[in-house]
Design a protein around this motif. Structure first.
Motif, PDB file in Angstrom:
ATOM      1  N   PHE B 353       0.821  -1.211   0.000  1.00  0.00           N
ATOM      2  CA  PHE B 353       0.000   0.000   0.000  1.00  0.00           C
ATOM      3  C   PHE B 353       0.854   1.259   0.000  1.00  0.00           C
ATOM      4  O   PHE B 353       0.343   2.358   0.000  1.00  0.00           O
ATOM      5  N   ARG B 354       2.160   1.086   0.021  1.00  0.00           N
ATOM      6  CA  ARG B 354       3.033   2.242   0.144  1.00  0.00           C
ATOM      7  C   ARG B 354       2.913   3.231  -1.032  1.00  0.00           C
ATOM      8  O   ARG B 354       2.770   4.434  -0.788  1.00  0.00           O
ATOM      9  N   PRO B 355       2.920   2.744  -2.282  1.00  0.00           N
ATOM     10  CA  PRO B 355       2.809   3.716  -3.373  1.00  0.00           C
ATOM     11  C   PRO B 355       1.542   4.556  -3.274  1.00  0.00           C
ATOM     12  O   PRO B 355       1.587   5.777  -3.425  1.00  0.00           O
ATOM     13  N   ALA B 356       0.408   3.892  -2.969  1.00  0.00           N
ATOM     14  CA  ALA B 356      -0.851   4.625  -2.870  1.00  0.00           C
ATOM     15  C   ALA B 356      -0.811   5.622  -1.717  1.00  0.00           C
ATOM     16  O   ALA B 356      -1.205   6.786  -1.860  1.00  0.00           O
ATOM     17  N   ILE B 357      -0.282   5.165  -0.556  1.00  0.00           N
ATOM     18  CA  ILE B 357      -0.234   6.052   0.607  1.00  0.00           C
ATOM     19  C   ILE B 357       0.714   7.214   0.340  1.00  0.00           C
ATOM     20  O   ILE B 357       0.428   8.361   0.696  1.00  0.00           O
ATOM     21  N   THR B 358       1.823   6.930  -0.326  1.00  0.00           N
ATOM     22  CA  THR B 358       2.786   7.984  -0.638  1.00  0.00           C
ATOM     23  C   THR B 358       2.107   9.068  -1.490  1.00  0.00           C
ATOM     24  O   THR B 358       2.218  10.252  -1.203  1.00  0.00           O
ATOM     25  N   ARG B 359       1.371   8.616  -2.506  1.00  0.00           N
ATOM     26  CA  ARG B 359       0.685   9.575  -3.371  1.00  0.00           C
ATOM     27  C   ARG B 359      -0.294  10.417  -2.559  1.00  0.00           C
ATOM     28  O   ARG B 359      -0.350  11.634  -2.693  1.00  0.00           O
ATOM     29  N   LEU B 360      -1.019   9.721  -1.683  1.00  0.00           N
ATOM     30  CA  LEU B 360      -2.037  10.400  -0.879  1.00  0.00           C
ATOM     31  C   LEU B 360      -1.389  11.430   0.037  1.00  0.00           C
ATOM     32  O   LEU B 360      -1.786  12.600   0.080  1.00  0.00           O
ATOM     33  N   VAL B 361      -0.351  10.991   0.774  1.00  0.00           N
ATOM     34  CA  VAL B 361       0.280  11.861   1.760  1.00  0.00           C
ATOM     35  C   VAL B 361       0.935  13.050   1.075  1.00  0.00           C
ATOM     36  O   VAL B 361       0.795  14.197   1.501  1.00  0.00           O
ATOM     37  N   ILE B 362       1.620  12.780  -0.012  1.00  0.00           N
ATOM     38  CA  ILE B 362       2.322  13.862  -0.703  1.00  0.00           C
ATOM     39  C   ILE B 362       1.324  14.813  -1.344  1.00  0.00           C
ATOM     40  O   ILE B 362       1.529  16.024  -1.377  1.00  0.00           O
ATOM     41  N   GLY B 363       0.203  14.268  -1.819  1.00  0.00           N
ATOM     42  CA  GLY B 363      -0.840  15.125  -2.355  1.00  0.00           C
ATOM     43  C   GLY B 363      -1.424  16.035  -1.283  1.00  0.00           C
ATOM     44  O   GLY B 363      -1.797  17.172  -1.554  1.00  0.00           O
ATOM     45  N   LEU B 364      -1.473  15.530  -0.044  1.00  0.00           N
ATOM     46  CA  LEU B 364      -2.119  16.297   1.021  1.00  0.00           C
ATOM     47  C   LEU B 364      -1.241  17.410   1.567  1.00  0.00           C
ATOM     48  O   LEU B 364      -1.710  18.496   1.829  1.00  0.00           O
ATOM     49  N   SER B 365       0.038  17.086   1.795  1.00  0.00           N
ATOM     50  CA  SER B 365       0.834  18.102   2.493  1.00  0.00           C
ATOM     51  C   SER B 365       2.013  18.556   1.647  1.00  0.00           C
ATOM     52  O   SER B 365       2.811  17.739   1.179  1.00  0.00           O
ATOM     53  N   PRO B 366       2.131  19.858   1.441  1.00  0.00           N
ATOM     54  CA  PRO B 366       3.235  20.392   0.642  1.00  0.00           C
ATOM     55  C   PRO B 366       4.592  20.138   1.291  1.00  0.00           C
ATOM     56  O   PRO B 366       5.596  19.951   0.605  1.00  0.00           O
ATOM     57  N   LYS B 367       4.592  20.085   2.642  1.00  0.00           N
ATOM     58  CA  LYS B 367       5.850  19.887   3.351  1.00  0.00           C
ATOM     59  C   LYS B 367       6.434  18.511   3.009  1.00  0.00           C
ATOM     60  O   LYS B 367       7.627  18.370   2.722  1.00  0.00           O
ATOM     61  N   ALA B 368       5.540  17.514   3.000  1.00  0.00           N
ATOM     62  CA  ALA B 368       5.984  16.156   2.680  1.00  0.00           C
ATOM     63  C   ALA B 368       6.513  16.096   1.257  1.00  0.00           C
ATOM     64  O   ALA B 368       7.444  15.359   0.958  1.00  0.00           O
ATOM     65  N   ARG B 369       5.900  16.924   0.380  1.00  0.00           N
ATOM     66  CA  ARG B 369       6.341  16.907  -1.004  1.00  0.00           C
ATOM     67  C   ARG B 369       7.801  17.376  -1.089  1.00  0.00           C
ATOM     68  O   ARG B 369       8.610  16.828  -1.815  1.00  0.00           O
ATOM     69  N   ASP B 370       8.117  18.409  -0.283  1.00  0.00           N
ATOM     70  CA  ASP B 370       9.494  18.901  -0.279  1.00  0.00           C
ATOM     71  C   ASP B 370      10.456  17.829   0.194  1.00  0.00           C
ATOM     72  O   ASP B 370      11.520  17.626  -0.382  1.00  0.00           O
ATOM     73  N   VAL B 371      10.032  17.148   1.275  1.00  0.00           N
ATOM     74  CA  VAL B 371      10.882  16.083   1.815  1.00  0.00           C
ATOM     75  C   VAL B 371      11.145  15.040   0.734  1.00  0.00           C
ATOM     76  O   VAL B 371      12.275  14.638   0.486  1.00  0.00           O
ATOM     77  N   ALA B 372      10.068  14.638   0.044  1.00  0.00           N
ATOM     78  CA  ALA B 372      10.192  13.608  -0.985  1.00  0.00           C
ATOM     79  C   ALA B 372      11.101  14.078  -2.113  1.00  0.00           C
ATOM     80  O   ALA B 372      11.890  13.314  -2.659  1.00  0.00           O
ATOM     81  N   ALA B 373      10.995  15.362  -2.433  1.00  0.00           N
ATOM     82  CA  ALA B 373      11.785  15.875  -3.544  1.00  0.00           C
ATOM     83  C   ALA B 373      13.276  15.876  -3.204  1.00  0.00           C
ATOM     84  O   ALA B 373      14.113  15.514  -4.025  1.00  0.00           O
ATOM     85  N   THR B 374      13.592  16.243  -1.943  1.00  0.00           N
ATOM     86  CA  THR B 374      15.014  16.307  -1.599  1.00  0.00           C
ATOM     87  C   THR B 374      15.600  14.926  -1.377  1.00  0.00           C
ATOM     88  O   THR B 374      16.721  14.651  -1.784  1.00  0.00           O
ATOM     89  N   LYS B 375      14.818  14.046  -0.743  1.00  0.00           N
ATOM     90  CA  LYS B 375      15.361  12.707  -0.470  1.00  0.00           C
ATOM     91  C   LYS B 375      15.387  11.847  -1.726  1.00  0.00           C
ATOM     92  O   LYS B 375      16.117  10.891  -1.812  1.00  0.00           O
TER      93      LYS B 375
END
Lengths: 323, 377
Positions: B353-375
């Motif tokens: 379920f990780r890909p789906a949850i990742t999409r959901l979480v990153i879609g919800l919070s801009p902060k998480a998107r930044d984290v994902a982009a840098t990591k």
């Protein structure tokens, strides 16, 4: 003559006990040679034995029972395959999980459907595999030496027993003499090379897992349709693990599997027959030691004290196409 | 291990994903209940009520929790060093020898608070011994630890059967168990702890080894994250090559890790032997070693996750007994199914379920998107 008679009886029960071990160990051979470790042999066998017991009772047909066993076992194999090939999860964890799910659900479903304390109802003759009597078995019984061997040892087994023994050369042929077998072994040693050759690692491993499911299904069907008359709770009783031990003991080779399974089967048959028997020189051997012997031998072999068992190189590692 | 997935914020990584995995496992268990022809909601009610409905029930739940904390920690410690110790069952069983020896020798002369430490040492010693051999074989002879520990489970079962038959069984007794211990071999119940909350422990064998389990959990946290040894273990778990390059002695770490793991599994024996039965019986472990695998996977190998995961399984065991009492068609084997499904979804299929949850979480919070982009994904 008396000694000879005992020998024949012992050899015959060895063959009977070894049958499911040989089938399950060959099943493990197919997946492990393809690089997918499988400690779920026990669970698959148990699930298959349950399916065979249920369906053979309901349809009163032994062949439907066998088919159901194979279907259930292949489905469980596919779950293992999905977790460990597609999802790249831990193969060990997936195998453990399957063992538990099957151990629990066979009892719950069996109790719900048949209300006999987790057993399936006893099968009539139609629902079981009979024994095959080889031609002239009765006529030759009185011939000295060869007679008892032919009619006592070689004749009078379940068709699945003959199938199991035939599967040993058949597996050897598939693995060592066909293109599929070559690729299957290659995918267990160096999946990257197989992928470079343009062959799908994923699909090959799935096929190996399906082969494992079919053989485990037959092993399970043997337990409930041939050795027993119906399914009983936890009837595999660790046979899947002994088969796993035999597979390692055989160093992942078909011919050795036959001998390893016969050895472990013999230890089992011997332990049942000679409980509390005093041997010359060593005296009484505790029955618990006899039961533990297959496991002890496997540990010693794995440690490299008798030869060396080297597992397939890519075993246990999920394949990632691109990093 | 390569993780081909985007990095998630901690609350999703350690909270959301395990919860989703657990929910799926329970949903499928609910389906099994439906197939059997009972109501999953009613089963859930009986489970919760049976686990927490009364002080006595809570006591039983915590009694099982104690056992599972020990075996969960055992599996987790080995996980950190990249070892899969599947032999907790056998190590706990053999650990029973240490407890039984201490109690049989001293229960008539010493009070429990003197016998208890000796029994702890004995349990840990025998458990560690039983884990040391597979560890040594892995370190020095290269035999796969999973296979050897499985084999050692079976060897332990035969060994204990023999010992109970020939050594521990009192003369003239038919059943395979030691004699019942006197007062020195009986741990006090934690009724005072329960009475703080206004609850009565009743007949539940909730005993002082629960506190030992909590101490052990804290000890494991210190060991893994605050000591040099723990650092070396984690390094080896993440990258054996890096560990070798850094001059960490692989063989030594494997053996020591397995001994700690086995010692923790062995200490589980204190709870049923000294805390409940006051004697050592055949098969007293009853699969707790395997539950430890599920607990460690659920708890993400962190003591702070293992304690709630152990509580969850304690609830399943106690509540499951209540279900089988109220709904006879659902026997205690239901727990085995749930346990298997939890291992499947929290362990082998943890990334499903990780890909789906990742999409959901990153879609919800801009902060998480930044984290994902840098990591990087």
């Amino acid at each position: 003559m008396d000694f000879f008679q005992v020998f024949i009886e012992l050899a015959q029960s060895t063959v009977r006990v070894s049958t499911p071990l040989i089938l399950a160990a060959l099943a493990g051979l197919f997946t492990e040679r393809a690089g997918v470790f499988d400690i779920g042999l026990e669970g698959k066998m148990l699930g298959a034995a349950f399916a065979a017991g249920c369906v053979a009772y309901i349809t009163q047909s032994v062949y439907m029972g066998l088919l159901a066993a194979i279907v259930v076992s292949v489905l469980l194999s596919l779950v293992h395959g999905y977790a460990s090939i597609t999802q790249r999860g831990s193969q060990i964890v997936s195998g453990v999980a399957i063992n538990f799910v099957v151990a629990g659900s066979t009892v719950i479903l069996g109790e719900a459907w048949f209300k006999q304390g987790g057993r399936t109802p006893a099968l009539s003759e139609d629902g079981r595999f009979g024994t095959i009597h080889l031609p002239f078995a009765d006529a030759l019984r009185d011939v000295p030496i060869l007679g008892p061997i032919y009619s006592g040892l070689l004749s009078g087994h379940s068709p699945l027993t003959y199938l199991a023994f035939l599967m040993v050369p058949a597996s050897w042929w598939i693995l060592y003499r066909t293109r599929f077998g070559l690729r299957l072994r290659a995918v267990g040693e160096n999946p990257g090379a197989v992928d470079t050759a343009g062959i799908s690692v994923i699909w090959l491993r799935y096929r190996a897992v399906i082969c494992c499911g079919i053989l485990c299904g037959i092993a399970g069907a043997y337990l409930s349709l041939s050795a027993g008359a119906g399914f009983t709770k936890g009837m595999t009783a660790g046979k899947g693990y002994i088969a796993l031990a035999a597979l390692i003991f055989a160093k992942w080779r078909p011919k050795n599997i036959l001998f390893a399974c016969l050895l472990f089967g013999f230890l089992d048959a011997f332990a049942i027959r000679y409980q509390g028997f005093a041997f010359p020189l060593i005296g009484k051997v505790p029955v618990q030691l006899m039961q533990a012997l297959p496991y002890i031998l496997t540990v010693i072999l794995l440690a490299g004290f008798i030869g060396k068992a080297i597992p397939p190189k890519a075993g246990g590692v999920p394949y990632v196409k691109e990093r | 291990m390569s993780v081909p997935y985007a990095k998630l914020p901690a609350w999703a990584e350690y909270g959301l994903i395990p919860l989703v995995n657990l929910a799926v496992a329970f949903l499928i268990s609910g389906l099994v209940v439906l197939i059997v022809g009972e109501s999953p909601l009613e089963a859930a009610y009986h489970m919760i009520n049976g686990a927490f409905g009364r002080g006595e029930y809570i006591g039983f739940t915590l009694y099982y929790t104690t056992t599972f904390i020990f075996t969960g920690l055992a599996v987790a410690v080995a996980f950190h060093a990249g070892l899969f110790n599947i032999g907790g069952e056998g190590q706990a069983y053999v650990g029973g020898i240490g407890v039984a020896l201490a109690c049989l020798a001293l229960d008539r002369t010493l009070p429990w608070y003197l016998v208890f430490p000796i029994a702890i040492v004995g349990a840990a010693f025998f458990g560690a011994l039983w884990a040391m051999i597979p560890g040594w074989l892995q370190a020095k002879r290269g035999s796969h630890i999973v296979i050897t520990t499985i084999m050692f489970n079976f060897i332990a079962a035969s060994l204990m059967n023999y010992l109970l038959n020939k050594v521990f069984k009192p003369l003239g007794s038919m059943s395979l168990e030691t004699r019942t211990f006197d007062a020195g071999g009986q741990l006090p119940k934690l009724d005072w702890l329960m009475s703080i909350f206004g609850l009565s422990v009743g007949n539940a064998p909730f005993n002082i080894s629960f506190l030992l389990a909590l101490v052990a959990a804290f000890g494991v946290w210190v060991l893994i994250w605050r000591t040099k040894l723990g650092y070396e273990m984690r390094t080896m778990g993440h990258s054996p090559a890096a560990a070798r390059y850094a001059g960490i002695k692989e063989a030594k770490i494997i053996v020591i890790t397995m001994m700690i793991s086995g010692g923790l599994a062995g200490m589980m024996a204190l709870n049923p032997i000294m805390g409940e039965q006051f004697r050592m019986q055949l098969e007293f472990v009853q699969g707790a070693g395997f539950v430890g695998i599920a607990v460690a996977l659920m708890g993400r190998s962190h003591p702070a996750g293992i304690i709630p995961a152990a509580l969850l399984f304690g609830m399943l065991y106690q509540g499951g007994a209540e279900i089988s009492f109220e709904m006879p068609s659902i026997s205690r084997d239901m727990i085995v199914i749930i346990q298997g499904l939890v291992i499947l979804f929290a362990g082998a299929l943890e990334h499903m379920f990780r890909p789906a949850i990742t999409r959901l979480v990153i879609g919800l919070s801009p902060k998480a998107r930044d984290v994902a982009a840098t990591k990087g994904a």
